[in-house]
Design an enzyme around this catalytic site. Structure first.
Site, PDB file in Angstrom:
ATOM      1  N   THR A   1       8.330   5.100   8.487  1.00 41.18           N
ATOM      2  CA  THR A   1       7.981   4.815   7.095  1.00 41.18           C
ATOM      3  C   THR A   1       9.210   4.965   6.214  1.00 41.18           C
ATOM      4  O   THR A   1       9.855   6.013   6.210  1.00 41.18           O
ATOM      5  CB  THR A   1       6.844   5.753   6.632  1.00 41.18           C
TER       6      THR A   1
ATOM      7  N   HIS B   1       2.518   1.100   0.493  1.00 39.71           N
ATOM      8  CA  HIS B   1       1.908   2.404   0.773  1.00 39.71           C
ATOM      9  C   HIS B   1       0.522   2.517   0.104  1.00 39.71           C
ATOM     10  O   HIS B   1       0.117   3.572  -0.365  1.00 39.71           O
ATOM     11  CB  HIS B   1       2.838   3.522   0.264  1.00 39.71           C
TER      12      HIS B   1
ATOM     13  N   SER C   1      -0.277   9.701  11.853  1.00 36.52           N
ATOM     14  CA  SER C   1       0.711  10.090  10.841  1.00 36.52           C
ATOM     15  C   SER C   1       1.430  11.381  11.227  1.00 36.52           C
ATOM     16  O   SER C   1       0.831  12.268  11.845  1.00 36.52           O
ATOM     17  CB  SER C   1      -0.008  10.301   9.499  1.00 36.52           C
TER      18      SER C   1
HETATM   19  C1  LIG Z   1      -4.997   9.051   1.949  1.00 33.88           C
HETATM   20  C2  LIG Z   1      -3.786   8.276   2.429  1.00 33.88           C
HETATM   21  C3  LIG Z   1      -2.794   8.932   3.135  1.00 33.88           C
HETATM   22  C4  LIG Z   1      -1.703   8.207   3.626  1.00 33.88           C
HETATM   23  N1  LIG Z   1      -0.773   8.843   4.407  1.00 33.88           N
HETATM   24  C5  LIG Z   1       0.246   8.132   4.963  1.00 33.88           C
HETATM   25  C6  LIG Z   1       1.137   8.736   5.863  1.00 33.88           C
HETATM   26  O1  LIG Z   1       1.016   9.907   6.201  1.00 33.88           O
HETATM   27  N2  LIG Z   1       2.137   7.967   6.365  1.00 33.88           N
HETATM   28  C7  LIG Z   1       2.301   6.649   6.025  1.00 33.88           C
HETATM   29  O2  LIG Z   1       3.247   6.008   6.490  1.00 33.88           O
HETATM   30  N3  LIG Z   1       1.432   6.048   5.201  1.00 33.88           N
HETATM   31  C8  LIG Z   1       0.399   6.755   4.669  1.00 33.88           C
HETATM   32  N4  LIG Z   1      -0.495   6.129   3.858  1.00 33.88           N
HETATM   33  C9  LIG Z   1      -0.369   4.680   3.613  1.00 33.88           C
HETATM   34  C10 LIG Z   1      -1.118   3.884   4.677  1.00 33.88           C
HETATM   35  O3  LIG Z   1      -0.475   3.962   5.916  1.00 33.88           O
HETATM   36  C11 LIG Z   1      -1.221   2.416   4.300  1.00 33.88           C
HETATM   37  O4  LIG Z   1       0.046   1.926   3.994  1.00 33.88           O
HETATM   38  C12 LIG Z   1      -2.182   2.184   3.128  1.00 33.88           C
HETATM   39  O5  LIG Z   1      -3.294   3.008   3.199  1.00 33.88           O
HETATM   40  C13 LIG Z   1      -2.610   0.737   3.107  1.00 33.88           C
HETATM   41  O6  LIG Z   1      -3.388   0.471   1.988  1.00 33.88           O
HETATM   42  P1  LIG Z   1      -5.004   0.479   1.994  1.00 33.88           P
HETATM   43  O7  LIG Z   1      -5.420   1.915   1.970  1.00 33.88           O
HETATM   44  O8  LIG Z   1      -5.334  -0.244   0.740  1.00 33.88           O
HETATM   45  O9  LIG Z   1      -5.464  -0.214   3.257  1.00 33.88           O
HETATM   46  C14 LIG Z   1      -1.597   6.830   3.365  1.00 33.88           C
HETATM   47  C15 LIG Z   1      -2.613   6.182   2.654  1.00 33.88           C
HETATM   48  C16 LIG Z   1      -3.707   6.894   2.195  1.00 33.88           C
HETATM   49  C17 LIG Z   1      -4.794   6.158   1.475  1.00 33.88           C
END
Ligand SMILES: Cc1cc2nc3c(=O)[nH]c(=O)nc-3n(C[C@H](O)[C@H](O)[C@H](O)COP(=O)(O)O)c2cc1C
Length: 388
Positions: free
Chosen positions: A156, A276, A107
């Protein structure tokens, strides 16, 4: 070492080991958390079709995502502040992914920098870009990802403005955490986490600190980031970013067939059907529910991946059977990381792989590439009759 048989086991251990502030950061959705909840409950509505007396020897879950060989169609999703869940979290997760043979996505909002991860891995990883107002910073970030030999840029698209997670505001989320009496009391019970953090120098957003002018106090960075996402991001800018990168581009956060068509137009190599993890638009449909419609619109022209709500190999099987060429896990690998560091991420991948492999066999398939809608039982009204 406790016996870990499921992602839920890792989650319980993670909850007991990570500071409350970071557990809450991970385990929350925006506002009422409806979308966050439905991401998982909608997977439960789909059932698998058992077949018997079918040769189940010589099975394989190997396939490709954007032309890269993967041990199973599961990548690690970009997760901000992974290095706060466990010291050096991004490095450890990237190493576990590399050894397992699945892609790791770093990320923009990571604690370990692009260079930190590149230094500790030997295979190219993927870099996720948040577009910021400061175009110079974005250009330099893209150049740094190129210099680190990243093999895909994941842009993203669903976070120029932040969905609100109540707990983060109440907990005063920051990296590193501000030492209020409540935080000190909580940290006193998380000695493993504290020991790890004391032994690393990586405790702030290292892709940003030192690379942006005017940030001296790293704890003010959350506010800086919130104010500096590029609100004007549009498809023209996405096309320019693709050109600037010059390599494979994956567009993340597509939840609508019209947007999927736009992604196709700008020449994406893959799209990620994602909300997300339920952290942005509360009230949006779950990813698995919109997947069929998006596949109908663009599935034969671009690689379609999916994330949000995957907690098991059965979930991976369901997404792949519906037509996704790949999936991503976010929280499922964070649970492992927070529970047991690199070994925990490996365990999360092993658990999901075994569940995928065995469930595939019990559905009468031996090769993940042969898995299709045939293995699914989908309720007639699953897509729902939603009026636009
Ligand atoms: C704690 C956390 C931080 C996240 N940070 C980012 C990020 O920095 N960039 C991004 O594109 N998605 C981010 N996401 C989304 C994840 O890339 C992903 O889309 C998501 O976790 C998928 O769902 P799941 O946790 O149910 O597998 C984040 C998700 C979580 C849980």
């Amino acid at each position: 070492m406790p016996v870990i048989t499921s992602i839920d086991d890792l989650k319980r251990l993670y909850k007991s080991r990570a500071p409350k502030m970071f557990y809450d950061y991970c385990e929350s959705g925006s506002w009422t958390e409806q979308t966050f909840r439905e991401n998982t409950s909608d997977f439960d509505k789909i059932r698998l079709r058992q077949r018997v007396a079918v040769d189940m020897s010589n099975r394989t879950t190997e396939t490709e995502m954007i032309g890269e060989k993967v041990a199973m169609p599961v990548a690690l999703a970009p997760v901000g502040m992974t290095g706060m869940q466990h010291a050096d979290g991004e490095i450890l997760a990237a190493k576990a992914a590399e050894k397992f043979g699945v892609p790791f996505t770093l990320s923009t909002m990571s604690i370990c920098s692009i260079e930190d991860v590149a230094e500790h891995t030997t295979k190219p990883f993927w870099f996720q870009l948040y577009t910021m107002k400061d175009e110079d910073f974005v250009r330099r970030l893209v150049d740094r990802a190129k210099a680190a030999n990243c093999s895909a840029l994941v842009i993203t698209l669903d976070l120029q403005i932040l969905g609100q997670r109540h707990k983060d505001l109440k907990n005063g989320l920051s990296a590193p955490p501000k030492l209020t009496p409540a935080v000190i009391a909580d940290l006193a019970t998380r000695w493993r986490w504290g020991m790890g953090m004391m032994q690393t120098k990586r405790r702030e957003f290292r892709n940003i600190v030192g690379h942006v002018k005017g940030i001296s106090d790293p704890s003010s960075l959350m506010a800086w980031t919130g104010e500096n996402f590029d609100l004007t991001l549009d498809w023209d800018k996405v096309a320019k970013l693709k050109e600037m990168w010059g390599g494979k581009v994956i567009l993340k956060g597509i939840l609508d067939a019209e947007d999927a068509k736009m992604a196709l137009k700008v020449g994406a190599d893959a799209i990620i059907v994602s909300n997300h993890g339920g952290r942005q638009l509360d009230g949006a449909l779950s990813s698995i529910r919109v997947l069929p419609e998006i596949l109908d619109a663009v599935g034969d022209q671009v690689e379609v991946h999916l994330d949000s709500g995957i907690r098991s190999g059965q979930d991976v099987l369901k997404a792949v059977a519906m037509g996704a060429k790949g999936t991503y896990i976010g929280r499922a690998f964070i649970y492992g990381l927070g529970a047991m560091g690199e070994a925990g991420v490996t365990r999360a991948l092993e658990v999901i792989h075994k569940e995928l492999d065995v469930s595939m066999a019990l559905c009468g398939k031996r090769d993940i590439k042969d898995v299709d809608r045939d293995v699914l039982l989908v309720p007639e009204d699953f897509g729902g009759r939603w009026q636009g």
